[in-house]
Scaffold this motif. Sequence first.
Motif, PDB file in Angstrom:
ATOM      1  N   VAL A 126      82.533 -65.713 -78.048  1.00  0.00           N
ATOM      2  CA  VAL A 126      82.798 -64.831 -78.753  1.00  0.00           C
ATOM      3  C   VAL A 126      84.286 -64.241 -77.148  1.00  0.00           C
ATOM      4  CG1 VAL A 126      82.496 -62.455 -77.519  1.00  0.00           C
ATOM      5  CG2 VAL A 126      81.907 -63.678 -79.138  1.00  0.00           C
ATOM      6  N   ASP A 127      83.446 -65.565 -75.805  1.00  0.00           N
ATOM      7  CA  ASP A 127      84.301 -65.730 -74.692  1.00  0.00           C
ATOM      8  C   ASP A 127      85.704 -66.142 -74.657  1.00  0.00           C
ATOM      9  OD1 ASP A 127      82.859 -65.241 -72.632  1.00  0.00           O
ATOM     10  OD2 ASP A 127      82.060 -66.813 -72.523  1.00  0.00           O
ATOM     11  N   VAL A 128      85.727 -66.723 -75.848  1.00  0.00           N
ATOM     12  CA  VAL A 128      87.393 -67.429 -75.862  1.00  0.00           C
ATOM     13  C   VAL A 128      87.999 -66.432 -76.847  1.00  0.00           C
ATOM     14  CG1 VAL A 128      88.779 -69.016 -78.081  1.00  0.00           C
ATOM     15  CG2 VAL A 128      86.811 -70.184 -76.037  1.00  0.00           C
ATOM     16  N   LEU A 129      87.321 -64.731 -77.940  1.00  0.00           N
ATOM     17  CA  LEU A 129      88.547 -64.512 -78.207  1.00  0.00           C
ATOM     18  C   LEU A 129      88.549 -63.352 -77.097  1.00  0.00           C
ATOM     19  CD1 LEU A 129      89.331 -62.915 -80.707  1.00  0.00           C
ATOM     20  CD2 LEU A 129      86.374 -62.345 -81.307  1.00  0.00           C
ATOM     21  N   PHE A 130      87.383 -62.916 -76.355  1.00  0.00           N
ATOM     22  CA  PHE A 130      87.828 -61.587 -75.194  1.00  0.00           C
ATOM     23  C   PHE A 130      88.886 -61.803 -74.589  1.00  0.00           C
ATOM     24  CE2 PHE A 130      83.642 -59.307 -75.554  1.00  0.00           C
ATOM     25  CZ  PHE A 130      83.519 -59.054 -76.724  1.00  0.00           C
ATOM     26  N   ARG A 131      88.915 -63.804 -74.172  1.00  0.00           N
ATOM     27  CA  ARG A 131      89.731 -63.887 -73.264  1.00  0.00           C
ATOM     28  C   ARG A 131      91.346 -63.624 -73.821  1.00  0.00           C
ATOM     29  NH1 ARG A 131      86.721 -67.872 -71.703  1.00  0.00           N
ATOM     30  NH2 ARG A 131      87.931 -68.978 -72.986  1.00  0.00           N
ATOM     31  N   SER A 132      90.973 -64.459 -74.716  1.00  0.00           N
ATOM     32  CA  SER A 132      92.958 -64.388 -75.570  1.00  0.00           C
ATOM     33  C   SER A 132      92.377 -62.793 -75.390  1.00  0.00           C
ATOM     34  CB  SER A 132      92.536 -65.229 -77.287  1.00  0.00           C
ATOM     35  OG  SER A 132      91.325 -64.233 -77.753  1.00  0.00           O
ATOM     36  N   VAL A 133      92.501 -61.801 -76.404  1.00  0.00           N
ATOM     37  CA  VAL A 133      92.596 -60.592 -76.771  1.00  0.00           C
ATOM     38  C   VAL A 133      93.028 -60.153 -75.128  1.00  0.00           C
ATOM     39  CG1 VAL A 133      92.002 -57.710 -77.220  1.00  0.00           C
ATOM     40  CG2 VAL A 133      91.532 -60.108 -78.925  1.00  0.00           C
ATOM     41  N   ALA A 134      92.243 -59.733 -74.155  1.00  0.00           N
ATOM     42  CA  ALA A 134      92.431 -59.363 -72.552  1.00  0.00           C
ATOM     43  C   ALA A 134      94.089 -59.615 -71.998  1.00  0.00           C
ATOM     44  CB  ALA A 134      91.442 -59.679 -71.607  1.00  0.00           C
ATOM     45  N   GLU A 135      94.344 -61.326 -72.464  1.00  0.00           N
ATOM     46  CA  GLU A 135      95.625 -61.856 -72.030  1.00  0.00           C
ATOM     47  C   GLU A 135      96.321 -60.416 -73.076  1.00  0.00           C
ATOM     48  OE1 GLU A 135      95.219 -63.330 -69.828  1.00  0.00           O
ATOM     49  OE2 GLU A 135      93.966 -63.400 -69.341  1.00  0.00           O
ATOM     50  N   ILE A 136      96.607 -60.864 -74.219  1.00  0.00           N
ATOM     51  CA  ILE A 136      97.705 -59.649 -74.623  1.00  0.00           C
ATOM     52  C   ILE A 136      97.455 -58.384 -74.738  1.00  0.00           C
ATOM     53  CG2 ILE A 136      98.451 -59.185 -77.219  1.00  0.00           C
ATOM     54  CD1 ILE A 136      97.754 -62.239 -78.060  1.00  0.00           C
ATOM     55  N   TYR A 137      96.410 -57.503 -74.669  1.00  0.00           N
ATOM     56  CA  TYR A 137      96.225 -55.952 -74.514  1.00  0.00           C
ATOM     57  C   TYR A 137      96.091 -55.697 -73.382  1.00  0.00           C
ATOM     58  CZ  TYR A 137      97.299 -56.740 -79.203  1.00  0.00           C
ATOM     59  OH  TYR A 137      97.554 -57.380 -80.733  1.00  0.00           O
TER      60      TYR A 137
END
Length: 129
Positions: A27-38
């Motif tokens: 989840v950490d990896v997914l959340f960080r990637s989403v935070a960077e884009i959106y």
Amino acid sequence: MTVKRTAAGSRLELNQDAPENSCRPAVDVLFRSVAEIYGESVLGVVMTGMGSDGVHGAQRIRERGGEVIIQDEASSVVWGMPLGACRGPGGCGLSARAVEPGITRRVVESRSPAAAPTQSQSLILERSK
């Protein structure tokens, strides 16, 4: 698992990177990637689960101006992941029954710029009996 921007839009990608928090996908990896884009448009939801996966990703969402809804202890089967995410700024405490209305509220606010929150926030609600 990460979200990547492409010429055609955004794409969810699976990878074979080393596990993080003993998880893959994490989840950490997914959340960080989403935070960077959106950034401030992100709404993360952390529900029942073991371990600390999601703690740093939820923090990153908040740092980028997004919002995180976190399930409360009373309605969680296992409160490991929600507890960890609660330790960050913004608190926690949304009952499982209130998660859907919380998500709906955020989506409706995102459709109306005048009603949208001006800063990162988390929902803090009491469990309904």
